[in-house]
Each structure stands twice: as structure tokens, then as C-alpha cells.
Scaffold this active site. Structure first.
Site: not given
Length: 311
Positions: A64, A67, A191, A243, A261
Site C-alpha cells: 500500500s 498508493k 492495482y 488506516y 502490509v
């Protein structure tokens, strides 16, 4: 203030012997194979000093953290389209929450939860050609890190695609609400492959330097984003980058940061430093357990805190 080189070296030594290391992301089969014994740390200061310790040059799946780079790419193409699709508020929910997405009409809270990142990736996926979308993100990362050897780990990408049913559900739900406009399959392929980009802590820290320099890549002098956009991206990293543990991270570390992660975290001390840390074992919220502890110690000792007037 502590000596940076000595501090980084000591942190790495201490983390190597810490017994509680968290749990690797075993729901992705390839990531389940990674040993939680790894730990790497790199800090690059605004004046160009680069300090590394531990497994600083061992590539890992950035997951992530990618992102962030997808967001930079999408904003460069059409910022209005990005913010029409995703919000800028902390989610307070798990990174892969479906309940929140349904309750809010298919518009993700921010670009760093999975639904928001998939919506952003749809803007980069170039219609039905995932290779073009992945290629654009990979070129950006390579340019920022100054390393054309950075690549996608195909085994990790395949592993994610084979088990990414919840992400597929998020994508189809957003397609039904018109948030995703391209092919769901192409968007998901892009993705999964962007998340499977493999980088070392050194490469990741170099790739993030533009965010500590007001949007300017110090290696090339190129303006990657405007100073205002750099400030806003840092703000999103601080409020949404971890998060449903983003508030806790801000409380403990006080720096904009994006986790993944795979166990990596990229953290920014604006005007001061860019730090990348990797330890594969995760907390319950999916953030690197030892990586967070290392950043808390490093930021505290160096005074790198956005809430510190002298930091």
C-alpha cells in the site's frame, strides 16, 4: 540532538533482538513466506546525508505504500477527477472495509484505503490496458528513486490476484455506483501489480525525498508536484496513511507516513528528512509493528515531529 548514524545503527541492533515482531500478512500467500526477522532502516536528511542499517538494501513488496505514487500520478493527470471520486477524510475503519463503502454510496473516504486506491488506480489504468497503468507508476517510482532496476514481483502480483476477492468486491461495488468507469478487471490487474512493486528501504527513501523538499526532487531539481500539493499529500499521509491506526501513529510518531502490509513504512519530516523502514510483522491494523516503534524512537530522538515547533 542524537547523532543520526549512531542512532539508526542502534535502533536496528535493538530491533533485531526484539522478540515480539507482529504477524506477517499471511492472507497473501507470497507474503506469508517472508521471515519476520527482517528489519531495515534508511534516513535521508535534507542536506543529503544518507544513513542505513539492517536489511536496508533487501527488496520487499511495498504494497500500500504504492498508493502514494499512484495518487501522485493520478493527480498529475487530472486532480479534479481524483477528488470527485474519493474523499479526504480518515476512515476509522479497516483498510479493506466494505461496510463503510456501502454506507457512503460507493465513494471511498480517502485515497489510501483499498477502495480509494482502487478508484485512483482506475484513473491511471488507461482504459483497458493495465500494462500502461502499471508502467506509468513504475516509471514514476524509478525516476524518483533514480533506479531503473526497480520492478514488479510477478509472484506476489499473481498471489494477490488469486486471493484478492475482497478487493474485487470493492471494485465491483464502486463500478455499480459509477465511481470506477473503466474495466474492473483492468483496474484490479493494475492495482495488484502496483502493490507488488519491490523496493528496498534505500530505494523507497530516495523515492520519497520530493515530499520533504516541497515537491522538488533534490537529485534532479525537477518539480514533481507543486509545494501546495506536496503539503496536501503530506497532510493526507498524516491523517489517513495508517488506516484506522492513523491517529495512534500521529500521536506516537507525529510524521506524515504511508504504511503497507509488506511491512514497509515511508515517513516524511518536511524540510528535515525522509525515512523508510521495513519489518514484515504487522499490528492488528496491518501496520509494521517494529517499523512504527523504530520511527517513534527515531523521530523522538531527532526532534522530527510536525507538531514540534523546533522539529
Amino acid at each position: 540532538m542524537a547523532d543520526l548514524a549512531e542512532l539508526v545503527d542502534q535502533i536496528a541492533k535493538d530491533m533485531a533482538t526484539t522478540p515480539e515482531r507482529g504477524r506477517v500478512a499471511d492472507y497473501i500467500p507470497e507474503l506469508a513466506k517472508v521471515s519476520p526477522a527482517h528489519f531495515g532502516l534508511v534516513a535521508i536528511t535534507a542536506d543529503g546525508q544518507e544513513v542505513a542499517a539492517g536489511d536496508a538494501d533487501l527488496p520487499f513488496s511495498i504494497q500500500s505504500v504504492s498508493k502514494l505514487f499512484a495518487l501522485v500520478e493520478a493527480l498529475g493527470r487530472n486532480a479534479d477527477a481524483v477528488w470527485a471520486r474519493v474523499g479526504r477524510e480518515p476512515s476509522g475503519s479497516a483498510f479493506n472495509s466494505i461496510v463503510q463503502l456501502e454506507a457512503e454510496g460507493g465513494r471511498p473516504r480517502n485515497p489510501f484505503i483499498n477502495a480509494g486506491a482502487i478508484a485512483v488506480t482506475d484513473l491511471v489504468a488507461a482504459g483497458d490496458d493495465p500494462r500502461a497503468g502499471v508502467g506509468a507508476i513504475l516509471r514514476l517510482v524509478r525516476r524518483l528513486a533514480g533506479d531503473d532496476g526497480i520492478s514488479v514481483d510477478g509472484a506476489v502480483a499473481y498471489s494477490e490476484a488469486a486471493t484478492g476477492h475482497r478487493n474485487a468486491a470493492l471494485a465491483h461495488f464502486m463500478k455499480a455506483h459509477g465511481v470506477i468507469t473503466g474495466s474492473v478487471d483492468a483496474t484490479l490487474s493494475t492495482y495488484f501489480h502496483q502493490c507488488a512493486i519491490a523496493m528496498s528501504c534505500r530505494q523507497l527513501a530516495r523515492a520519497g525525498r520530493f515530499l520533504m523538499h516541497g515537491g522538488i526532487d533534490p537529485a534532479s531539481g525537477e518539480a514533481i508536484v507543486s509545494p501546495e500539493r506536496a503539503r496536501r499529500i503530506n497532510a493526507l499521509m498524516l491523517t489517513c496513511g495508517h488506516y484506522d491506526a492513523s491517529g495512534e501513529f500521529a500521536f506516537r510518531v507525529g510524521l506524515p507516513a504511508k504504511s503497507g502490509v509488506g511491512g514497509g513504512i515511508l515517513a516524511i519530516a518536511p524540510g528535515r528528512a525522509c525515512i523508510a523502514v521495513w519489518s514484515p510483522g504487522l499490528s492488528a491494523q496491518g501496520n509494521s509493528l517494529l517499523g512504527t516503534a523504530a520511527l517513534e524512537r527515531l523521530a523522538g530522538a531527532m526532534g522530527w515531529n510536525v507538531f514540534n515547533p523546533d522539529g
